[in-house]
Design a protein around this motif. Structure first.
Motif, PDB file in Angstrom:
ATOM      1  N   GLN A  17       0.751  -1.220  -0.070  1.00 58.70           N
ATOM      2  CA  GLN A  17       0.097  -0.063   0.069  1.00 58.70           C
ATOM      3  C   GLN A  17       0.732   1.194   0.022  1.00 58.70           C
ATOM      4  OE1 GLN A  17      -3.307  -0.188  -0.239  1.00 58.70           O
ATOM      5  NE2 GLN A  17      -2.772  -2.580  -0.402  1.00 58.70           N
ATOM      6  N   PRO A  18       0.536   2.149  -1.071  1.00 58.80           N
ATOM      7  CA  PRO A  18       1.318   3.447  -0.679  1.00 58.80           C
ATOM      8  C   PRO A  18       1.315   4.121   0.640  1.00 58.80           C
ATOM      9  CG  PRO A  18       0.064   3.346  -2.906  1.00 58.80           C
ATOM     10  CD  PRO A  18      -0.314   2.036  -1.932  1.00 58.80           C
ATOM     11  N   PRO A  71       8.080   7.734   6.943  1.00 63.90           N
ATOM     12  CA  PRO A  71       8.822   6.522   6.900  1.00 63.90           C
ATOM     13  C   PRO A  71       7.983   5.193   7.144  1.00 63.90           C
ATOM     14  CG  PRO A  71       9.661   7.776   8.537  1.00 63.90           C
ATOM     15  CD  PRO A  71       8.543   8.727   8.130  1.00 63.90           C
ATOM     16  N   THR A  72       8.344   4.298   6.394  1.00 62.07           N
ATOM     17  CA  THR A  72       7.845   2.859   6.828  1.00 62.07           C
ATOM     18  C   THR A  72       8.669   1.923   7.885  1.00 62.07           C
ATOM     19  OG1 THR A  72       6.592   2.775   4.627  1.00 62.07           O
ATOM     20  CG2 THR A  72       6.792   0.841   5.643  1.00 62.07           C
ATOM     21  N   PRO A 108      13.238  -3.671   0.836  1.00 61.52           N
ATOM     22  CA  PRO A 108      13.101  -2.556   0.211  1.00 61.52           C
ATOM     23  C   PRO A 108      11.808  -1.788   0.404  1.00 61.52           C
ATOM     24  CG  PRO A 108      14.117  -4.235  -1.295  1.00 61.52           C
ATOM     25  CD  PRO A 108      13.466  -5.007  -0.058  1.00 61.52           C
ATOM     26  N   LEU A 109      10.969  -2.250   0.722  1.00 62.98           N
ATOM     27  CA  LEU A 109       9.643  -1.630   1.015  1.00 62.98           C
ATOM     28  C   LEU A 109       9.516  -1.009   2.249  1.00 62.98           C
ATOM     29  CD1 LEU A 109       7.260  -4.312  -0.459  1.00 62.98           C
ATOM     30  CD2 LEU A 109       8.264  -2.529  -1.726  1.00 62.98           C
ATOM     31  N   ALA A 110      10.646  -0.950   3.243  1.00 59.76           N
ATOM     32  CA  ALA A 110      10.603  -0.417   4.575  1.00 59.76           C
ATOM     33  C   ALA A 110      11.680   0.393   4.453  1.00 59.76           C
ATOM     34  CB  ALA A 110      10.332  -1.567   5.484  1.00 59.76           C
ATOM     35  N   ASP A 111      11.548   1.521   5.433  1.00 59.17           N
ATOM     36  CA  ASP A 111      12.784   2.322   6.002  1.00 59.17           C
ATOM     37  C   ASP A 111      13.649   1.837   7.183  1.00 59.17           C
ATOM     38  OD1 ASP A 111      12.222   4.430   3.864  1.00 59.17           O
ATOM     39  OD2 ASP A 111      10.544   4.599   4.805  1.00 59.17           O
ATOM     40  N   VAL A 116      14.718   7.372  12.617  1.00 59.63           N
ATOM     41  CA  VAL A 116      13.922   6.735  11.478  1.00 59.63           C
ATOM     42  C   VAL A 116      13.922   7.863  10.232  1.00 59.63           C
ATOM     43  CG1 VAL A 116      11.697   5.877  10.928  1.00 59.63           C
ATOM     44  CG2 VAL A 116      12.386   5.515  13.248  1.00 59.63           C
ATOM     45  N   GLU A 117      14.512   7.459   9.252  1.00 63.45           N
ATOM     46  CA  GLU A 117      14.638   8.341   8.284  1.00 63.45           C
ATOM     47  C   GLU A 117      13.764   7.813   7.104  1.00 63.45           C
ATOM     48  OE1 GLU A 117      18.742   9.206   7.527  1.00 63.45           O
ATOM     49  OE2 GLU A 117      18.757  10.366   9.532  1.00 63.45           O
ATOM     50  N   ARG A 118      13.165   8.473   6.311  1.00 60.51           N
ATOM     51  CA  ARG A 118      12.624   7.879   5.054  1.00 60.51           C
ATOM     52  C   ARG A 118      13.454   8.071   3.809  1.00 60.51           C
ATOM     53  NH1 ARG A 118       7.309   7.486   3.089  1.00 60.51           N
ATOM     54  NH2 ARG A 118       7.004   7.362   0.892  1.00 60.51           N
TER      55      ARG A 118
END
Length: 152
Positions: free
Chosen positions: A50-51, A56-57, A92-95, A141-143
């Motif tokens: 989900q976008p 950050p994720t 790769p889908l998470a930060d 936590v960085e995007r």
């Protein structure tokens, strides 16, 4: 490899029988845990697909997302699957991905550099595992920048 899976199930079931865990009145053994893990992984895959443009994720899981988090004291064995998943394609889908379960620290980045994977376990004092615990651990936590659509 079918034989490796059977070896892992045998090792896991030996441990699981001693703990006595049940689900719906039946022993919760390796095959049932694997099936539940697939349900959870499907949910996580859908959630990460989900976008999300708000920030950050961050993913927090009990089990490690990658064999790279495996405890170097034991190496990669059939039993490693009882502690680490092989979800490197999701990194790769998470930060940031925080995990537990293992008694050794982890701090590494996914192959594409986007996701930082961190574990800061207390571990067992008798095994000297608390020496690496960081009681004041803070993780920024960085995007990460969105991957290029042309990257592979």
């Amino acid at each position: 490899n079918h034989q490796a899976r059977e070896n892992a199930f045998r090792a896991a079931n030996h441990y699981l029988r001693t703990t006595g865990g049940t689900r719906h009145g039946e022993p919760m053994l390796a095959e049932a845990i694997r099936a539940q893990a697939h349900v959870c992984q499907a949910w996580l895959r859908e959630a990460l697909a989900q976008p999300y443009a708000e920030g950050p994720t961050v993913v927090v899981t009990h089990f490690a997302p990658s064999l790279r988090s495996g405890d170097p004291r034991y190496g990669l064995t059939p039993g490693t699957a009882g502690f680490c998943n092989a979800l490197d394609d999701l990194l790769p889908l998470a930060d940031l991905w925080l995990h537990g379960h293992l008694h050794c620290p982890s701090d590494y980045r996914s192959a594409d550099g986007r996701c930082r994977v961190v574990a800061n376990p207390l571990g067992y004092e008798k095994k000297g595992e608390q020496a690496t615990f960081l009681p004041q651990c803070t993780v920024r936590v960085e995007r990460a920048a969105a991957p290029s659509p042309h990257s592979t």
